[in-house]
Design an enzyme around this catalytic site. Sequence first.
Site, PDB file in Angstrom:
ATOM      1  N   HIS A  72       0.836  -1.076  -0.079  1.00 44.23           N
ATOM      2  CA  HIS A  72      -0.035   0.227  -0.229  1.00 44.23           C
ATOM      3  C   HIS A  72       0.949   1.199  -0.105  1.00 44.23           C
ATOM      4  O   HIS A  72       1.587   1.392   0.865  1.00 44.23           O
ATOM      5  CB  HIS A  72      -0.961  -0.023   1.061  1.00 44.23           C
ATOM      6  CG  HIS A  72      -1.838  -1.373   1.336  1.00 44.23           C
ATOM      7  ND1 HIS A  72      -3.070  -1.128   0.734  1.00 44.23           N
ATOM      8  CD2 HIS A  72      -1.701  -2.452   1.798  1.00 44.23           C
ATOM      9  CE1 HIS A  72      -3.474  -2.326   1.044  1.00 44.23           C
ATOM     10  NE2 HIS A  72      -2.789  -3.056   1.557  1.00 44.23           N
ATOM     11  N   ASN A 104      -6.525   0.852  -2.849  1.00 46.08           N
ATOM     12  CA  ASN A 104      -7.327   1.593  -1.821  1.00 46.08           C
ATOM     13  C   ASN A 104      -6.668   2.871  -1.171  1.00 46.08           C
ATOM     14  O   ASN A 104      -6.461   3.256  -0.167  1.00 46.08           O
ATOM     15  CB  ASN A 104      -7.537   0.737  -0.582  1.00 46.08           C
ATOM     16  CG  ASN A 104      -6.505   0.195   0.290  1.00 46.08           C
ATOM     17  OD1 ASN A 104      -5.154   0.288  -0.266  1.00 46.08           O
ATOM     18  ND2 ASN A 104      -6.579  -0.102   1.415  1.00 46.08           N
ATOM     19  N   ASP A 162      -8.849  -4.909  -2.292  1.00 45.49           N
ATOM     20  CA  ASP A 162      -7.938  -5.191  -0.750  1.00 45.49           C
ATOM     21  C   ASP A 162      -8.468  -4.171   0.149  1.00 45.49           C
ATOM     22  O   ASP A 162      -8.242  -3.159  -0.396  1.00 45.49           O
ATOM     23  CB  ASP A 162      -6.563  -5.322  -1.094  1.00 45.49           C
ATOM     24  CG  ASP A 162      -5.772  -5.872  -0.091  1.00 45.49           C
ATOM     25  OD1 ASP A 162      -6.235  -6.882   0.384  1.00 45.49           O
ATOM     26  OD2 ASP A 162      -4.804  -4.870   0.518  1.00 45.49           O
ATOM     27  N   HIS A 242      -2.744 -12.430   1.549  1.00 42.39           N
ATOM     28  CA  HIS A 242      -2.439 -12.634   3.077  1.00 42.39           C
ATOM     29  C   HIS A 242      -3.337 -13.934   3.579  1.00 42.39           C
ATOM     30  O   HIS A 242      -4.214 -13.535   4.551  1.00 42.39           O
ATOM     31  CB  HIS A 242      -2.587 -11.187   3.791  1.00 42.39           C
ATOM     32  CG  HIS A 242      -4.185 -10.422   3.363  1.00 42.39           C
ATOM     33  ND1 HIS A 242      -5.315 -11.132   3.390  1.00 42.39           N
ATOM     34  CD2 HIS A 242      -4.100  -9.345   2.922  1.00 42.39           C
ATOM     35  CE1 HIS A 242      -6.090 -10.091   3.302  1.00 42.39           C
ATOM     36  NE2 HIS A 242      -5.473  -8.848   2.518  1.00 42.39           N
ATOM     37  N   ASP A 315       2.214  -6.981   2.191  1.00 42.26           N
ATOM     38  CA  ASP A 315       1.185  -6.217   2.858  1.00 42.26           C
ATOM     39  C   ASP A 315       1.687  -5.014   3.647  1.00 42.26           C
ATOM     40  O   ASP A 315       0.889  -4.574   4.501  1.00 42.26           O
ATOM     41  CB  ASP A 315      -0.229  -7.145   3.618  1.00 42.26           C
ATOM     42  CG  ASP A 315      -1.185  -6.424   3.598  1.00 42.26           C
ATOM     43  OD1 ASP A 315      -1.502  -5.446   3.195  1.00 42.26           O
ATOM     44  OD2 ASP A 315      -2.231  -7.024   4.476  1.00 42.26           O
ATOM     45  N   HIS A 319       1.033   3.472   8.413  1.00 43.44           N
ATOM     46  CA  HIS A 319       0.466   4.327   9.245  1.00 43.44           C
ATOM     47  C   HIS A 319       0.977   5.404   9.883  1.00 43.44           C
ATOM     48  O   HIS A 319       2.111   4.821  10.643  1.00 43.44           O
ATOM     49  CB  HIS A 319      -0.700   3.596   9.939  1.00 43.44           C
ATOM     50  CG  HIS A 319      -1.760   2.890   9.222  1.00 43.44           C
ATOM     51  ND1 HIS A 319      -2.783   3.262   8.641  1.00 43.44           N
ATOM     52  CD2 HIS A 319      -1.681   1.518   9.190  1.00 43.44           C
ATOM     53  CE1 HIS A 319      -3.639   2.478   8.020  1.00 43.44           C
ATOM     54  NE2 HIS A 319      -2.979   1.338   8.313  1.00 43.44           N
TER      55      HIS A 319
END
Length: 438
Positions: A72, A104, A162, A242, A315, A319
């Site tokens: 991501h 996403n 995802d 995953h 994955d 954050h």
Amino acid sequence: MQIRINGGRIIDPGHFDGTADIVVEDGKIAGIVENEPLIAPDQASNIQHPDLRIIDASGRIVTPGLIDMHVHLREPGDEHKETIASGCRSAAWGGFSAVCCMPNTSPVNDSRQITEYIRAKASQLNMVRIYPVAAVSKGIEGKTRCDFNELKEAGAVAVSDDGHPVMDSHMMRRALEAARDLNLMVISHCEDISLAAGGAMHEGAVAKKLGYHGIPSASESIMVLRDIALCELTAAPVHIAHVSSLESVRAIRDAKARGIRVSAETAPHYFTLTETAVNDSGTHAKMNPPLRTEADREAICEGLADGTIDAIATDHAPHSQKEKDVAFESAANGIIGLETAVSLSLKLVQEGVLSFSGMVEKMSTNPARILGLENGLRVGQAADITIIDPDLSYTVNSDNFQSLSRNTPFEGWQLKGRPVLTMVGGRIVFDHDQNLRP
Ligand SMILES: [Zn+2]
């Protein structure tokens, strides 16, 4: 300019495993030379010859560039967590010559414009290769299917919602059929939302003790079984993202034995950690699917060893502190993974779960095969190469990470072995020995 990578153990699974030199010219592999005497060290420091660079790879493993098929990158929309540029630096530092980025973002990559934006950024950066994965449904809302034709034309290598499952089985069926006709892989995030609702971690002993609502393994495996049933119905392939649970591993193993076109990936945290990590790492051990039990962890290792699980993907889910320094139940899911993946996967080699070659298969050969990407160390191919030092020990210090985020449960871990050089199309984008940071 010619680059020679000398004296390493070259592993190109299924094709070559032995000590040899690789000659790189014009961005491509120009030769693989066996049994030639090594160039003497005094010649090796060949500073006077600007047209030749020699890299001493003795004691090291030289592999096709590693491919992380599940990251991501957060751009567009959440550039405080990660940008395409910082994600690329993180990948290069972690030994990856290519990454596949999930849709996403904000806005979601459900259109030609966003796919093209990501590709344009990647080519401007000219660092690691970025292969966009576009959405199955508009806004990943599971309601209206995207135009796969347009997304494929724009450069998407796969489609996935995802982060969310495609809960509507009819929509998943139509997605599998449409993707099959375009030779696009569907990557499925398997989660039954109704079973997982309100859960913060695996439904088990630790959740009970801590008083958190749990997510049962069945919320994953029920959707793995559904997708396998839809594969049978449509004769389309599906790739399960995953994988975290024993039940899912069993379902995929059985499906493969019956000849169904299912492939699967897991992430390093699922073969390294269990639910008990929540005790020590708190929100840095919160992810979706959640860390599960020791029996699940062992099943993941068995699945990797026997070929049930084809790939290791990170994955990588950056954050900021803002999303993680909060109560466990309200914290964001996910951890960063690009910079620790190789070292954590080497633990599987050290423990005898995988051979070196098996690890390269999971991190390069198989992701390329599943997505139809060029891969390998053969003459004429693009020189995407990773060099790994299997003996270099270090302590994980996230201050050294290139990612903009620091959400890792592996801080302070003592690890043995790490990537030391990443080459993309003949360009060295990371070189540990020369202190060349991406
Ligand atoms: Zn997911």
